[in-house]
Design an enzyme around this catalytic site. Sequence first.
Site, short mmCIF file in Angstrom:
data_model
loop_
_atom_site.label_atom_id
_atom_site.label_comp_id
_atom_site.label_asym_id
_atom_site.label_seq_id
_atom_site.Cartn_x
_atom_site.Cartn_y
_atom_site.Cartn_z
N GLY B 141 36.82 38.76 23.77
CA GLY B 141 37.79 37.77 24.22
C GLY B 141 37.73 37.50 25.72
O GLY B 141 38.38 36.59 26.22
N GLY B 142 36.96 38.31 26.45
CA GLY B 142 36.84 38.10 27.89
C GLY B 142 38.05 38.58 28.69
O GLY B 142 38.24 38.18 29.83
N SER B 143 38.85 39.46 28.11
CA SER B 143 40.07 39.89 28.79
C SER B 143 39.89 41.14 29.64
O SER B 143 40.83 41.61 30.27
CB SER B 143 41.16 40.17 27.74
OG SER B 143 40.80 41.30 26.97
N ASN B 144 38.70 41.67 29.65
CA ASN B 144 38.44 42.93 30.37
C ASN B 144 38.88 42.86 31.83
O ASN B 144 38.68 41.84 32.50
CB ASN B 144 36.94 43.24 30.27
CG ASN B 144 36.59 44.58 30.90
OD1 ASN B 144 36.45 44.68 32.11
ND2 ASN B 144 36.48 45.60 30.08
N SER B 208 46.83 42.42 25.98
CA SER B 208 45.82 41.35 25.91
C SER B 208 45.69 40.75 24.53
O SER B 208 44.83 39.87 24.32
CB SER B 208 44.46 41.93 26.30
OG SER B 208 44.09 42.94 25.35
N SER B 212 42.00 39.18 23.03
CA SER B 212 41.03 40.27 22.96
C SER B 212 40.66 40.51 21.50
O SER B 212 41.38 40.10 20.59
CB SER B 212 41.59 41.54 23.61
OG SER B 212 42.84 41.89 23.06
N THR B 213 39.54 41.18 21.30
CA THR B 213 38.96 41.31 19.96
C THR B 213 38.87 42.76 19.52
O THR B 213 38.91 43.69 20.34
CB THR B 213 37.52 40.74 19.95
OG1 THR B 213 36.73 41.50 20.87
CG2 THR B 213 37.49 39.27 20.32
N GLY B 224 47.70 50.08 22.06
CA GLY B 224 48.63 48.98 21.89
C GLY B 224 50.07 49.43 21.97
O GLY B 224 50.37 50.62 22.07
N TYR B 477 52.00 53.33 33.40
CA TYR B 477 51.34 52.04 33.65
C TYR B 477 51.93 51.46 34.93
O TYR B 477 53.10 51.08 34.96
CB TYR B 477 51.60 51.15 32.44
CG TYR B 477 50.74 49.91 32.35
CD1 TYR B 477 50.93 48.84 33.22
CD2 TYR B 477 49.77 49.79 31.37
CE1 TYR B 477 50.14 47.70 33.13
CE2 TYR B 477 48.98 48.65 31.26
CZ TYR B 477 49.17 47.62 32.14
OH TYR B 477 48.40 46.49 32.04
#
Lengths: 557, 557
Positions: B141-144, B208, B212-213, B224, B477
């Site tokens: 998904g490119g969310s890294n 994400s 995200s995948t 999660g 976090y």
Amino acid sequence: MTAVDDVQHMKWWGWGVDGVAFSHADKPHLKPFVVHAVDVDLDVEGAPALSLDQLDVPATRAPDELLTALRTAVGDEAVRTDDLDRVVHTYGKSVRDLLRIRANDLPRVPDAVVYPADEAQVRAVVDAALAADAVLIPFGGGSNISGSLQPEPAEQRPVLSLDLGRLDQLLDVDEDSGLARIQAGALGPSIERQLGARGWTLGHFPDSFTHSTLGGWIATRSSGMQSDKYGDIADITKGLRVVQPDGTLVVRAVPSTSTGPSVREMILGSEGRLGIITEATVQVHRVPEERVVLGYFFPSWEAGLAAMQAISASDATPSITRVSDARETQFSFATRKESSGISSYVSKGLMAFLAKRGWDLDQICLSFIGYEGGPKHVAAQKRAVRAIVRKHGGIVVGKGPGALYDQKKFDTPYIRDFLLDRGAAADVSETAAPWSQLLPLYTEVRTAADKAFAQIGVKGWIMCHLSHSYHSGACLYFTFAFRHDGVGPIGQYEVVKSAIQQALVDNNGTLSHHHGVGTEHSPWLAQDISEPGVAMISGVLAATDPGRNLNPGKIVR
Amino acid sequence: MTAVDDVQHMKWWGWGVDGVAFSHADKPHLKPFVVHAVDVDLDVEGAPALSLDQLDVPATRAPDELLTALRTAVGDEAVRTDDLDRVVHTYGKSVRDLLRIRANDLPRVPDAVVYPADEAQVRAVVDAALAADAVLIPFGGGSNISGSLQPEPAEQRPVLSLDLGRLDQLLDVDEDSGLARIQAGALGPSIERQLGARGWTLGHFPDSFTHSTLGGWIATRSSGMQSDKYGDIADITKGLRVVQPDGTLVVRAVPSTSTGPSVREMILGSEGRLGIITEATVQVHRVPEERVVLGYFFPSWEAGLAAMQAISASDATPSITRVSDARETQFSFATRKESSGISSYVSKGLMAFLAKRGWDLDQICLSFIGYEGGPKHVAAQKRAVRAIVRKHGGIVVGKGPGALYDQKKFDTPYIRDFLLDRGAAADVSETAAPWSQLLPLYTEVRTAADKAFAQIGVKGWIMCHLSHSYHSGACLYFTFAFRHDGVGPIGQYEVVKSAIQQALVDNNGTLSHHHGVGTEHSPWLAQDISEPGVAMISGVLAATDPGRNLNPGKIVR
């Protein structure tokens, strides 16, 4: 730290300590059962134990310089080259191991046994061994049944058994975090004693509990009876210290992490090939307020499995889920003492009642389910499970059998030896598979075993229980036995064991759920984790131990 | 399989899809809060998005033979060399990534983007890439946000981005086992939609989630919001298929196994360095009968942490345990809409009541705890948690804030971009540590951040929440922000980020709980898992990918 002479070992020709053995006195149902199952007469006098003098123990090949270096490292008294110590450290306790040692089959024994007292001494031993291009085999309780402890028969280099028995201390309890730092050589009872004195429990109770160590559990990915609650050792182990050729690996005791491929999960199951585990930080729990194991009957194996599956999918979280197939149930019934409480639950009255309800009494499956926690929690769990059991046609048979199971749970290997003395070879194969695969796998394993028994022309017996439940599947634990011919029992064993292992991997099971790979299961590794998986393992082994000094030949060649 | 043109991508200059953005309309408390926190005026017009034409996108270096081979492998339409596709696949979405792309800093972009339609095409792409000695970077998904997606700036070989977006199907649900086989390129919402249609849920909801995948989660060891119940992705993932240079790794979907060092746990967190994950078999759960998230207030951060710890040690098993420190609580209060339900729980009446009870209102810590299961189970859990919360001085504030949290949970990155447009750089660092270490670690991280803000002469803000609980510890976090100078924002970012990361590993935390290593956290890897640990990872990478063709430079150099 324990003194060298206080390190406990099992007897070299069988399971457990001298003077403890299985007896069939007061068990009138066992004799006819064993005749029926494997055609062995229990009244035949057992073969006498060998004496050490009868063995041809090859002389040590350890060069003097190596022995001198080791003595410098750990002290004179902690380097042993006598026959008894070397024989004790040659094999584990599989039936193959016992058959070999009883047949005086000792192609290669360790050249010396070393007893380091602490991690610094482990470091010194590793350095000395590498300097001499020697082989190092770590040794915990010696209970391994996968061939992980034996030197390679053709090994030309000196072979050292590194006994961790002196590293047996609980070092620290972080009471806020429920984390305990424990040395790798601590045996199960010692761990529970030391933790229990402070109100904690590890909750790890494999069948080998009395004779296996924390380091051994980690090195083989052990699982225990209450793993449904406490997790497998892979879940329990958070931090690690491992002495490796190039340094000491330190895995921090963090609850979870995202630091690339898991180094922690590489050490788990590494069987000595990635270094010497000296200590681990493990999660521990407060001793529960209540702990109870209840017995249940199911009218069939299918019903028992379905109930365990339903429990795993429910909100209930019992500490133990276990159900035996009809054959193992018959075995359990047969081992009951006339004088014990177990009689009550196979009473004529109960059986008559079940028969009236339409049960086929030969198909009864005995189940144990354990509960731990506060009284409310335990009560709610029991209620939830009872509803599921009833839905699957089962009944509660009360606390008696559970209590008995709890007392007797570590005795099975003694029965194995008792039978071996009388000509019956017994061993186990265990696996894990998704719920959907358990019944077909079970059927195929039984078929494969029966075919193997026929092939070698023996009367054989195979029985099974589900020993651990997970959300997506369970562990099936098979025990098989046959009357061997006394001439080529290992060849006969291999036919049966191979047939069963092949059936496991052919039917979506894994080659082992908690016994490890060693040499015994290594032939099926690529069928289980695929060739690229084997190559990945080989890669990490080669990077850490390029000289093949660390327990070579185990897991992968 | 999805058509190439239907593969969704986030906008290249920020988080999420075009047309969705954060707005501070109807949030009257936010403006003064942001001035107070980072000295940024929200009413200043945001910087306009760049247009693609403004970027200097280097020409593709892919040789024609390679492009031809790729087109043969996947079809002409599935090999893209246009600027947009290549820029979209150059970076992830960390603040560093956004700062770089907005600064036209594109030293190396992929030379082509390839969209295989199935595993056979992935195999063909890998073979073609290796034959041409090209570099392959898998893209989900490119969310890294750890720098795992960017090509190495000095890479001279052709670089290919392998977009898994077309492999987005739920292939199978084993309903007996609670196991689903899902292709690696499936995005979170698609997975839940496909599973939900059959009554199942994966239960994996990282921040994400929408972008995200499954494959990305596995490759970075994702976690999660409901991981307390469903487990981290490392627990959820049972089976794997991974296309590697020398073959296809197949990890069986067994619930647990003892087959040596865990190959499954090597793929988890491998960030593309051990091959292309094409599908996974994951455990799934029946959609729960009830699902509720309750809000709680604690009088202090210490009380909130202590309550979470007590819950983790109790028989209660909530699906979410989350508590914000006072600063993050203030941020949450500041983002509330005047018109929303959230106002009610920070009402003047409630505040007056708490003040009367002796609470310091500036120290209030907002907590969310989630419950799932049957009605009885949920009710019992809520009761058990309420008792613990009360014991730690907390109060229940009801369902409203929980419902709101549930709706808004995926919106945070939009706020980050909104602030970035107005001159404030915001990023995150997360860790996990034993319960006993959380407070000292928290204090040290805040001190380190404040020192770093002072060093670069900015008004900065750092806030924190506990996001996941485990038996032995929790994830903390941290979110930090500062008004950057517009000239050297990356240098400023590095001072702050480095100070925080160093404080994490110096205080018994791990360098990342669920974001991975990439290039961003790689400098701290040896401090976390020790040099021998890094060597073990390097060993498995070298064995699988001797030519360094698979996403080189990530995790370890």
